[in-house]
Design an enzyme around this catalytic site. Structure first.
Site, PDB file in Angstrom:
ATOM      1  N   HIS A  10      12.043 -39.213 -23.227  1.00 12.70           N
ATOM      2  CA  HIS A  10      11.946 -39.344 -21.775  1.00 12.70           C
ATOM      3  C   HIS A  10      12.792 -40.526 -21.312  1.00 12.70           C
ATOM      4  CE1 HIS A  10       9.076 -36.262 -21.786  1.00 12.70           C
ATOM      5  NE2 HIS A  10       7.978 -36.905 -21.450  1.00 12.70           N
ATOM      6  N   CYS A  28       2.742 -39.722 -21.477  1.00 10.97           N
ATOM      7  CA  CYS A  28       3.973 -39.965 -22.236  1.00 10.97           C
ATOM      8  C   CYS A  28       5.027 -40.721 -21.432  1.00 10.97           C
ATOM      9  CB  CYS A  28       4.548 -38.644 -22.743  1.00 10.97           C
ATOM     10  SG  CYS A  28       4.762 -37.380 -21.472  1.00 10.97           S
TER      11      CYS A  28
END
Length: 372
Positions: free
Chosen positions: A246, A153
């Site tokens: 993120h 990710c």
């Protein structure tokens, strides 16, 4: 595109839930099979799953019975030949080859086989040509099945930002420090007393994954393997008290000098998927894979993680770096672009390339390099 029946391994977890959310009413795929661990198989999905997303659990999914998470647990005539896998790596290492051996196209979000030489690790906008590696897999030759993976990710958002820069100027060194959302740890994830008001400067195996995977993603397909990018990457990975999204602070040393305007131009013009599906857009592909925001305090997870319906990488704060050449901030949605959405986009390009079982793509507007 004909609609194909698909299954989801690990359907009750957070990534499995994202798969269900993104596949609901998808124009090319229809969920026909859900599987989970022994403690959940045999139950109705709504009884086995604690639905945690911000859209309702689809009614047709709620009543589906969870099947055992092995190909042998379902009659061959009822097992979909396209499997989205949302498994922990140790479980994936055992199960994914069994589904590939049963003739399934396994579109995996797991790290188990990402660095295996004949398994493509793919971001379609970046290295769709690496999908040719599936033809080298023994499962493909024996049963027609194969495994394709999407990256970690934190690597996906970063590599989307790096690709257009690397293509134009070359990358010599990368330094990145991440601030990663708690949803990346799954559910229940990080205990509240460990993360609230805190930063945890360790995520198991995360730094190693980033450092390996970026090299493969930006590497060059060479026969039956990928020649890794010749540029070191150093990563610091931190867990922070953010739900989704993120954030990564990046410094780059380039092989060829670039101006501020040239860097922005590279990102603005980066949309390679447009050139390979004119008139037949991939349903999950963002119109602009990399979006630049010029506000001094952006990108921010709360404000920018859903750009491109959660599939775009958002870049900001481009400025000179006193150690390298340039530094900037990257943000991406970790469970959409960084997980289920990434696998779904891989499946869509495989469908367009007629590499998926159960139907035929209508678009023939595909470059020769991708047809190989």
């Amino acid at each position: 595109m004909e609609r194909r029946k698909v299954g989801i391994l690990g359907a009750t977890g957070m990534v499995g839930q994202r798969f269900i959310q993104l596949l609901h009413n998808h124009p090319w795929f229809e969920i026909a099979w859900l599987a989970a661990s022994d403690r959940s198989s045999g139950k109705r999905y709504e009884d086995a799953c604690r639905w945690k997303l911000d859209t309702p659990l689809p009614a047709n999914i709620a009543g589906m019975t969870l099947m055992p998470n092995t190909p042998e647990g379902t009659p061959a005539t009822e097992l979909p030949k396209i499997i989205f896998a949302a498994l922990d790596s140790d479980v994936a290492y055992e199960l994914e080859p069994r589904f590939a051996a049963a003739g399934c196209a396994v579109i995996s979000n797991s790290s188990a086989f990402r660095m295996t030489s004949d398994v493509p690790l793919v971001i379609p906008e970046v290295n769709a040509d690496h999908l040719a590696l599936i033809e080298k897999q023994s499962w493909r030759k024996d049963s027609g099945g194969y495994i394709v993976t999407n990256p970690n990710c934190s690597a996906i958002g970063l590599v989307l930002a790096l690709k257009p820069i690397h293509d134009r100027f070359g990358i010599e060194k990368v330094f990145v420090s991440t601030m990663q959302a708690v949803s990346g740890a799954g559910y229940p994830g990080v205990a509240s007393l460990d993360i609230l008001g805190n930063v945890v400067p360790f995520i198991k195996n995360e730094e190693e994954k980033m450092q390996e995977e970026v090299g493969k993603l930006l590497g060059t397909l060479s026969g039956d393997h990928v020649a890794m990018l010749d540029a070191p990457l150093s990563a610091h990975c931190n867990r922070v008290a953010v739900e989704d999204g993120h954030t990564e602070c990046v410094s780059l040393k380039l092989r060829t000098p670039a101006t501020y305007e040239q860097m922005l131009e590279a990102w603005a013009e980066f949309a390679p998927l447009r050139g390979i599906h004119e008139g037949h857009p991939l349903p999950s592909a963002p119109d602009q894979p990399v979006e630049y925001v010029d506000q001094v305090d952006r990108p921010q997870p709360r404000l920018d993680r859903m750009r491109g319906k959660g599939m775009a990488s958002t870049v900001g704060r481009l400025r000179p770096c006193s150690l390298f050449d340039w530094k900037f901030v990257v943000l991406s949605h970790n469970t959409i672009r960084g997980a289920a959405g990434a696998a779904l986009l891989n499946a869509e390009i495989l469908a367009m390339l007629d590499k998926l079982p159960g139907g035929k793509a209508r678009s023939q507007n595909v470059p020769v390099a991708l047809k190989a």
